[in-house]
Scaffold this active site. Structure first.
Site, PDB file in Angstrom:
ATOM      1  N   LYS A 116       0.971  -1.112  -0.084  1.00 16.88           N
ATOM      2  CA  LYS A 116       0.038  -0.004   0.069  1.00 16.88           C
ATOM      3  C   LYS A 116       0.802   1.150   0.119  1.00 16.88           C
ATOM      4  O   LYS A 116       1.692   1.316   0.766  1.00 16.88           O
ATOM      5  CB  LYS A 116      -0.987  -0.127   1.370  1.00 16.88           C
ATOM      6  CG  LYS A 116      -1.705   1.140   1.397  1.00 16.88           C
ATOM      7  CD  LYS A 116      -2.879   1.158   2.388  1.00 16.88           C
ATOM      8  CE  LYS A 116      -3.694   2.456   2.367  1.00 16.88           C
ATOM      9  NZ  LYS A 116      -4.713   2.376   3.605  1.00 16.88           N
ATOM     10  N   ASP A 222     -14.014   4.995   8.949  1.00 10.83           N
ATOM     11  CA  ASP A 222     -14.376   4.835   7.245  1.00 10.83           C
ATOM     12  C   ASP A 222     -14.886   3.321   7.133  1.00 10.83           C
ATOM     13  O   ASP A 222     -14.378   2.579   6.412  1.00 10.83           O
ATOM     14  CB  ASP A 222     -13.054   5.226   6.539  1.00 10.83           C
ATOM     15  CG  ASP A 222     -13.642   5.407   5.108  1.00 10.83           C
ATOM     16  OD1 ASP A 222     -14.567   5.723   4.936  1.00 10.83           O
ATOM     17  OD2 ASP A 222     -12.554   5.412   4.269  1.00 10.83           O
TER      18      ASP A 222
END
Length: 412
Positions: A116, A222
Site C-alpha cells: 500500500k 471509514d
C-alpha cells in the site's frame, strides 16, 4: 530501478534530506549532502534521475534547484524494503484508493503480499485547500511528509490490532509512505452478491467488530463496504471478513467520537438495507445481547450504551483525539489536519475543489493555531542549523548514522 547505481540513490537521498528545509534543494547542497567525490558525478546522477522523472528541476530568480517527485519517493521506499528482504518484485496494480495505490508484490521467498502506497493530497476534500495554505507556512511540511506520517500511523494501528487478535491483514514492514502487508484472498464487500447466504451472521459480526474496536479505545472512521474484504474460503477462518484502511482511526476520547462511531454503524446498516433489504429493528422480547440484528435484543450498537473501555490501544498508538489532547506532538497535528479530509463524507456529485471564500477563511481561522507560530519559527531555525551541521560533517567526510527513513542524523 535495478539499473540505478549506488551513487544515484545517494543523490536521491540527498534531495530527500534537503527537502526537509527547502522547497527546491540547491545543487551545491545536493552535492554536499550526497558526499560525492566530484561535482561532475553529482551532475551525472542528477541528470539520470531527472530523465527518469524521479526528481524535477525548477528555476527561479534566486537559484536552480531540484525536488523529489512521488516516483522518486517510491524508489527510495522500495529500495529500503528490498534491502530488508521485505520486497523482491512488484506486480500489477490491484486497487486505487482515494489517497493510496495498492500493488501486488512478493518477497524473496515468493510469498505474495500487498504493498500500500499512501498518496495524501492527490484527491480533493473540503479541507485540502486549508491544509495546503497551512503547509505553505512550514517549508518542512509537504504531502510526501504527510504520506509518510499516515503510513507510519497505519502500520502502528495494524501491528497493535493484529497482535490483539483483530481480523486485519498482518503487517510485515513499513518504509516511508509504503506498507507491506498480508495478501487476503477475497474481494471487497462492495462486490458481494445479493445471494450471499450468511449475510445476517456477517451483519452481526461487523457490528460486533465496531464494538470490540471501540472497547479497545478506537473508532475506524471509514468502516464501509470499500474497506471490508470478504474471504474466498470463509470456512477456514473464524470470521468471514477482514477490515483494512486504518490511518484515519481516532480515539473514543475524540470530541467527535460518537459522530464517527454512529456513521460507521449507519454505513453498515445502509449497505445491508440496499444489498439485502435487511433492516433489523430492536426487539425487547429478546434477551440475547451478544450480537446485533434478527434474534438479538438490539438491531445495531449504541455508543453510550455499548461502548465500555476494556483496553487502551488508542493510548498505545497515540490515536487522534487522545494524542492531540495529551501530547500536542507536531507530527500528530500535521497528520490530523491532512486526515480530517479523509473523514469527511460527501456526495459523489459534490465538487470539493472549490470552497466558499468566507467559509474557507472561517475554517482556516479555526484550524491554524497562532499560539504555535513562534514555536514553529524556532523549529524551522533548529532544522536549518541541523541541516547545516550535517552538510559540514559530510563535507569533512565524517561518518554519520541514518535513521530508518534513510535520513542522516547527528549524534548528540
Amino acid at each position: 530501478m535495478r539499473y540505478l547505481t549506488s551513487d544515484d540513490f545517494r543523490i536521491l537521498q540527498a534531495i530527500e534530506l534537503g527537502s526537509r528545509n527547502h522547497e527546491l534543494v540547491p545543487t551545491q547542497m545536493i552535492h554536499s549532502i550526497g558526499g560525492m567525490k566530484s561535482p561532475s558525478g553529482t551532475n551525472k546522477a542528477i541528470g539520470d534521475l531527472a530523465k527518469l522523472k524521479l526528481i524535477s528541476r525548477l528555476r527561479n530568480a534566486k537559484y536552480d534547484g531540484f525536488r523529489l517527485s512521488y516516483s522518486g519517493f517510491d524508489y527510495l521506499a522500495l529500495k529500503t524494503l528490498l534491502n530488508r528482504n521485505s520486497v523482491y518484485s512488484v506486480g500489477s496494480t490491484i486497487g486505487v484508493g482515494k489517497e493510496s495505490d495498492i500493488y501486488s508484490i512478493s518477497d524473496s521467498k515468493g510469498k505474495q503480499k500487498v504493498l500500500k502506497i499512501h498518496r495524501l493530497g492527490r484527491t480533493s476534500f473540503k479541507t485540502v485547500k486549508n491544509n495546503r495554505d497551512y503547509l505553505q507556512k512550514r517549508q518542512t511540511s509537504n504531502w510526501m511528509y504527510l504520506s509518510r506520517l499516515a503510513a507510519e500511523k497505519e502500520y502502528e494501528f495494524m501491528e497493535i490490532l493484529y497482535t490483539n487478535g483483530f481480523n486485519v491483514p498482518q503487517p510485515f514492514d513499513c518504509s516511508r509512505h509504503c506498507i507491506a502487508m498480508e495478501w487476503i484472498k477475497g474481494y471487497p464487500m462492495k462486490h458481494m452478491k445479493s445471494d450471499y447466504a450468511n449475510y445476517k451472521k456477517l451483519y452481526s459480526e461487523l457490528m460486533n467488530f465496531i464494538i470490540q474496536l471501540a472497547n479497545a479505545g478506537l473508532i475506524h472512521c471509514d468502516f464501509n463496504e470499500f474497506n471490508i474484504l470478504i474471504r474466498d474460503e470463509p470456512e477456514k477462518y473464524k470470521y468471514d471478513f477482514v477490515v483494512i484502511d486504518f490511518p484515519q482511526c481516532v480515539s473514543i476520547e475524540h470530541p467527535d467520537a460518537k459522530e464517527y462511531f454512529d456513521r460507521d454503524v449507519q454505513g453498515i446498516r445502509d449497505f445491508f438495507m440496499k444489498k439485502f433489504k435487511y433492516d433489523p429493528q430492536h426487539d425487547a422480547t429478546m434477551f440475547d445481547t451478544s450480537g446485533y440484528g434478527d434474534g438479538y435484543k438490539y438491531a445495531y450498537p449504541n455508543f453510550k450504551r455499548d461502548v465500555i473501555r476494556e483496553k487502551n490501544l488508542d493510548v498505545e498508538v497515540k490515536a487522534s483525539g487522545y494524542a492531540k489532547k495529551r501530547t500536542g506532538n507536531r507530527n500528530d497535528k500535521d497528520l490530523e489536519k491532512a486526515l480530517l479530509g479523509m473523514r469527511i463524507k460527501a456526495d459523489e456529485d459534490e465538487d470539493l475543489s472549490e470552497i466558499d471564500d468566507e467559509e474557507d477563511e472561517e475554517d482556516h481561522e479555526e484550524e491554524y493555531d497562532y499560539e504555535d507560530e513562534e514555536d514553529e519559527f524556532e523549529e524551522e531555525k533548529d532544522l536549518e542549523e541541523e541541516n547545516e551541521k550535517i552538510i559540514e560533517a559530510l563535507s569533512a567526510k565524517k561518518p554519520l548514522k541514518m535513521d530508518k527513513l534513510g535520513n542522516y542524523i547527528l549524534d548528540e
